[in-house]
Design an enzyme around this catalytic site. Structure first.
Site, PDB file in Angstrom:
ATOM      1  N   GLY B  51       0.840  -1.173   0.000  1.00  0.00           N
ATOM      2  CA  GLY B  51       0.000   0.000   0.000  1.00  0.00           C
ATOM      3  C   GLY B  51       0.875   1.221   0.000  1.00  0.00           C
ATOM      4  O   GLY B  51       2.088   1.111   0.024  1.00  0.00           O
ATOM      5  N   CYS B  52       0.292   2.398  -0.013  1.00  0.00           N
ATOM      6  CA  CYS B  52       1.068   3.626  -0.099  1.00  0.00           C
ATOM      7  C   CYS B  52       1.699   4.005   1.219  1.00  0.00           C
ATOM      8  O   CYS B  52       2.751   4.595   1.266  1.00  0.00           O
ATOM      9  CB  CYS B  52       0.180   4.775  -0.520  1.00  0.00           C
ATOM     10  SG  CYS B  52      -0.237   4.707  -2.244  1.00  0.00           S
ATOM     11  N   GLN B  53       1.014   3.754   2.319  1.00  0.00           N
ATOM     12  CA  GLN B  53       1.336   4.474   3.538  1.00  0.00           C
ATOM     13  C   GLN B  53       2.276   3.731   4.480  1.00  0.00           C
ATOM     14  O   GLN B  53       3.355   4.198   4.745  1.00  0.00           O
ATOM     15  CB  GLN B  53       0.051   4.832   4.250  1.00  0.00           C
ATOM     16  CG  GLN B  53      -0.783   5.814   3.440  1.00  0.00           C
ATOM     17  CD  GLN B  53      -0.450   7.258   3.756  1.00  0.00           C
ATOM     18  OE1 GLN B  53      -0.194   7.615   4.887  1.00  0.00           O
ATOM     19  NE2 GLN B  53      -0.441   8.099   2.743  1.00  0.00           N
ATOM     20  N   SER B 119      -4.646   3.366   2.412  1.00  0.00           N
ATOM     21  CA  SER B 119      -4.471   2.210   1.527  1.00  0.00           C
ATOM     22  C   SER B 119      -4.137   0.928   2.250  1.00  0.00           C
ATOM     23  O   SER B 119      -4.403  -0.145   1.765  1.00  0.00           O
ATOM     24  CB  SER B 119      -3.393   2.484   0.515  1.00  0.00           C
ATOM     25  OG  SER B 119      -3.686   3.676  -0.139  1.00  0.00           O
TER      26      SER B 119
END
Ligand SMILES: Cc1ncc(COP(=O)(O)O)c(C=O)c1O
Lengths: 414, 141
Positions: B51-53, B119
């Site tokens: 994911g992004c985070q 995300s």
């Protein structure tokens, strides 16, 4: 940017804040502190009204009808082209191509310029601090053409290594594409020097102005850049609208990007002849309402003055840097001498995500993560940062709220 | 081991003691610190939920007819949240895990973590946990 400090702040911020209805909002029960302006800025009432008025009273397709509404909509849309031309001091209004945004503009250039100008073994030169939007389109064309993507490195302060840049410019370089201001570090790049050096070798330059257009005076004639791109939504305008400025000669020399209505002169099944600039690059019905609202955004900025805005933002950024320095364990990512109102940082070993979740609880909107600049984060060996980015409607009091918030974050995670 | 529904009720009750978000998050952070950590050797690319985070590693194995989950993350809030999921779903049978419809997240006021922009949010974690259950179930047959 060098002149901004000489301007005295004459902004009545409280009055300006009233122009932005969203700023009265509460988030999680707290007054909203919006520090995510680098991702997208808020919209003044005049921009919102322009959209509303267009759909309520003016809506029609442009460039095609003989009826009154269509003609009025066409003129309203074309007036904006002229406004944009004046705003960035381009020579001719047909050098202003309307797109969907920065990303769309860069894809257009990469594809159309690349088609005729990039070949096997050639090189495209970008920098280590580019947004994915100014990396991936070039990667795609390089892959297709078997060309090479070259990268200007940066130093630990987040500044371009200019001596390396000069060394990387070669006979093989077909275009240089760099950002004016870094969205992750706030660095203001010496684009004028870059353009002059590239031009000496006959290489055109694209400047990604997504983070610069609202923070500094942009004069494409003075810069002498070949392409300049930006998005309306970061400059108080609507989403889904952007600009590609290109020098007339260059735009004429490259093929159209997309085919469809508006971009043609004549169509037969055997052959189509293309329309002139700017329509050659504007296939299909554009975002008319967005374009017109974008015009309202430019009017709004002009009514205050971009230099006044830049001066205030500079002052606010200096204040924020001073105040943030007092936060224990803070580490700034990006310490460029020349910078805009974007501050990226880490708090000791607190993950940016953790900090972002807690700040949100206090009504503070910051961005956390890699900011669509993964290669840059890799360069610093970090997963991401917390990023606070300011606009001219932000205040020193809001900066104080952030600083207090960060202290709370540290208390929670220690 | 208590049934999934019962554990959910207990968690909802625990969170009921906190009437402000600070208390809730302090509790989540505490939970994060006591997460059953995934063995270092399973902290592989394969077990990473992307994911992004923040990064989340999740691993599952069978113990008899029950599934045991372990996890880790570089963000503490994420660790706390996955800790809650593990508390509910670990030591349950694959069928119970696959068929459950978790309600506690919403009820303890962590709904924002269900949003797609977070995300690494709960949605992908729960999905991954169910996928593990499905995979391990076929192994049992
Ligand atoms: C430097 C830079 N380039 C490009 C972009 C992409 O802009 P858009 O998403 O509006 O196309 C951004 C937006 O974050 C940016 O900051």
């Amino acid at each position: 940017m060098t002149t901004v400090t000489q301007h005295k702040t004459v902004l009545d911020i409280q009055k300006i804040r009233k122009d932005f209805p969203i700023l009265t909002r509460k988030v999680n029960g707290k007054p909203l502190v919006y520090f995510d302006n680098a991702a997208s800025s808020q919209k003044p009432q005049s921009v919102i009204d322009a959209t509303n008025k267009y759909y309520s009273f003016e809506n029609a397709n442009i460039h095609r009808g003989v009826h009154t509404l269509s003609q009025e909509a066409t003129s309203a849309y074309e007036v904006v082209r002229e406004k944009v031309r004046a705003f960035i001091n381009a020579e001719k209004s047909h050098e202003i191509i309307f797109t969907k945004g920065t990303t769309d503009s860069i894809n257009l250039v990469a594809s159309s310029f690349g088609k005729t100008n990039i070949g096997e073994g050639d090189e495209v030169l970008i920098s280590a601090m580019e947004h994915h939007s100014n990396i991936v389109p070039w990667q795609m064309i390089c892959e297709e053409k078997k060309a090479k993507l070259k990268v200007i490195p940066i130093n630990d302060d987040g500044e371009l290594m200019m001596d390396e840049f000069h060394k990387l410019l070669s006979k093989k370089t077909k275009i240089v594409a760099v950002t004016h201001i870094s969205n992750s570090l706030g660095t203001l790049n010496p684009v004028k020097e870059i353009i002059a050096a590239a031009h000496e070798k006959g290489i055109p330059v694209l400047i990604d102005g997504a983070q610069a257009i609202h923070h500094t005076t942009v004069d494409v004639k003075e810069l002498d850049c070949d392409f300049y791109v930006f998005s309306a939504h970061k400059i108080y305008g609507p989403t889904g609208v952007g600009v590609l400025y290109g020098k007339e000669e260059l735009l004429n020399s490259i093929p159209p990007y997309q085919g469809g209505g508006d971009m043609i002169k004549t169509v037969t099944f055997e052959k189509t002849t293309y329309n002139e600039l700017p329509h050659k690059f504007e296939a299909g019905t554009p975002n008319i309402a967005g374009g017109i609202a974008f015009g309202a955004a430019i009017d709004y900025i002009n009514s205050i003055g971009i230099e006044t805005i830049a001066a205030y933002e500079h002052e606010l950024t200096q204040y924020a840097l001073e105040q943030l320095k007092t936060v224990p364990g803070i580490k700034f990512i990006g310490n460029a001498n020349e910078r805009a109102s974007v501050i990226s940082f880490l708090l000791d070993n607190i993950h940016p995500y953790d900090a972002g979740v807690i700040l949100d609880k206090m009504g503070i909107a910051v961005r956390t993560g890699h900011h669509c600049t993964q290669p840059l984060m890799d360069r610093f060996g970090i997963p991401g940062t917390v990023r606070a980015s300011f606009a001219f409607y932000n205040t020193k009091e809001e900066v104080d709220v952030l600083v207090t918030g960060l202290h709370k974050v540290i208390d929670l995670f220690k | 081991m208590a049934a999934i529904k019962e554990i959910e009720e207990t968690i909802v009750e625990e969170f009921g003691y906190y009437d402000d978000w600070m208390g809730k998050y302090e509790y989540i952070i505490e939970l994060g610190k006591s997460l059953p950590l995934v063995d270092e050797k399973y902290k592989t690319e394969e077990n990473l939920i992307k994911g992004c985070q923040s990064r989340v590693w999740l691993y599952a194995e069978l113990e008899g007819d029950k599934i045991i989950y372990t996890a880790d993350s570089d963000a503490i809030i994420t660790k706390g949240i996955i800790g809650l999921l593990i508390r509910v779903l670990s030591h349950q049978t694959p069928d119970d895990i696959i068929n459950t419809n978790l309600s506690f997240i919403d009820r303890i006021g962590l709904k924002e973590h269900l949003s797609p922009t977070r995300s690494n949010g709960l949605v992908s974690m729960v999905k991954q946990m169910k996928l593990y259950a499905l995979a391990l179930k076929t192994k049992m047959l």
